[in-house]
Design a protein around this motif. Structure first.
Motif: not given
Ligand SMILES: Cc1ncc(COP(=O)(O)O)c(C=O)c1O
Length: 414
Positions: A377-400
């Protein structure tokens, strides 16, 4: 309060026995176990009436903020067996912009990336290794998709236990490197995590390794249980309306469900439960299929693939426990595809400045889908589990690239 009170002060312990999760058969505590005699996971049982007498909410307030604050509900009996790397309480981070944008209730992310080794696997493995130390185990082996192996390597090395670890050959580079750096023997295997599990099973029979696979070892779940204890305490001894959990072997989901039950029995929470929502990737969704088929066990998922490597688990030994928790809580199991996972990851990073891991991003994608489908429901308070640091994964290369030898048109920075 001293920073290390939870690790050094002797406290009463309450483990009475272990119980087969399928048959209920009793097994003795304080000896080495893998699966039950029926070949199913073993659950640790406590004298909860004793815990109720010994532990108060006020006493907890005075304890240091780490997972060892819940010692009365944990299996490690002696402080000298605790092998710690600083298992902090992980923050709950609200995502107000995304809540507003979606017109839904509060989105709260429990950020497990802050734990030692950068993932929630630390919770399970700190407990498994501490118990291995208590029980005199000398050599632990494990199949892993990466994060669990890293946590095992770290804790085992810290206490001088040898480790041998097998992972699928496409396991993220950072995981394989951290496992090796933290002192384990690690092998890439041309197969998936359950193929790696078979090697561990054979090694157990042939060279006496201790099999530390998910739910084939009774204490990882007790460590993961602390996610539920912690969450309830952080919410003022309340539970959210729904928990979205990225589900591979499902230890965390099963562990949290166990935590809520124990908390009710010691009088810390009432009978309200969150809906437990098992999130999987469409390329590997055995629990979703079993949930939809109305069955209790999930057959192996063939040709499993997803960018969320932590949830690429084709078959789970605790399938019936995951499905039981999902159904009893009136939750559901849901699959999201890799495209939805990537765009969820990008959206949260861009709009909230929060970098999820792909498995965590799967929970946000699943939440959005569930709102659309009216399953939450739109009123539900939800918890999402972010189980690991995003920094542990390959990240897209930025050419700028900016050429400092050319005139710079500063208008582009406006
Ligand atoms: C980042 C991440 N999320 C989720 C999972 C799945 O966890 P569980 O085995 O508790 O289902 C894993 C397991 O490897 C993981 O590494």
């Amino acid at each position: 309060m001293r920073f290390d009170d939870n690790l050094t002060a002797e406290r009463p312990t309450f483990v009475t026995h272990l119980e087969c999760a399928l048959t209920g058969e009793r097994h003795d505590a304080d000896i080495v176990h893998n699966l039950s005699r029926a070949g199913k996971p073993l659950l640790v049982r406590y004298d909860l009436a004793g815990v109720k007498n010994a532990l108060t909410k006020d006493a907890l307030v005075r304890r240091a903020p780490d997972l060892w604050r819940y010692r009365e509900l944990l299996p490690v009996r002696k402080t000298t067996d605790i092998v710690s790397l600083g298992e902090c309480v992980t923050p709950i981070v609200p995502m107000p912009r995304l809540s507003r944008k979606l017109g839904g209730g509060d989105i709260l992310v429990k950020d497990e990336g802050r734990l030692p080794t950068g993932s929630f696997k630390a919770r399970g493995l700190v407990m498994a290794v501490s118990m291995a130390k208590a029980l005199g185990i000398k050599h632990m082996a494990m199949p892993t998709n990466g994060n669990a192996g890293a946590a095992l390597a770290a804790y085992a090395t810290r206490t001088g236990i040898k480790t041998t670890i097998f992972c699928p050959e496409d396991t993220p580079e950072v995981n394989v490197s951290e496992i090796a750096l933290q002192g384990a023997d690690v092998y890439r295997v041309n197969g998936l995590i359950d193929d790696c599990g078979k090697i561990v099973g054979e090694g157990k029979a042939k060279v006496g390794w201790f099999d530390t696979s998910t739910l084939k070892e009774p204490y990882r779940i007790e460590g993961k249980k602390t996610m539920g204890l912690e969450l309830a305490e952080q919410l003022g001894w309340d539970v959210p309306d729904a928990i979205f959990y990225p589900t591979g072997g499902g230890t965390g989901l099963i562990g949290m469900w166990k935590a809520f039950d124990e908390l009710e029995k010691i009088g810390f929470i009432g009978s309200k439960r969150p809906r437990m929502i098992a999130v999987q990737a469409s390329g590997c969704a055995p629990m979703v299929k079993a949930f939809e088929d109305g069955v209790e066990h999930a057959p192996r998922w063939e040709n499993a693939h997803t960018i969320a490597s932590g949830i690429r688990v084709p078959q789970a030994v605790g399938d019936f426990l995951i499905l039981r928790a999902v159904r009893e809580s009136k939750g559901f199991a849901i699959a999201v595809d890799d495209g939805a996972i990537s765009s969820a990851l990008n959206e949260m990073a861009r709009e909230e400045g929060f970098l999820l891991c792909p498995e965590g991003a799967a929970t946000y994608a699943a939440y959005k889908q569930s709102l659309k489908d009216d399953r939450v429901s739109k009123s539900a308070r939800v918890v999402l589990f972010n189980c690991a640091s995003g920094l542990k994964y390959p990240l897209p290369k930025m050419e700028r690239k900016l050429d400092r030898h050319q005139p710079i048109d500063y208008a582009i920075f406006k």
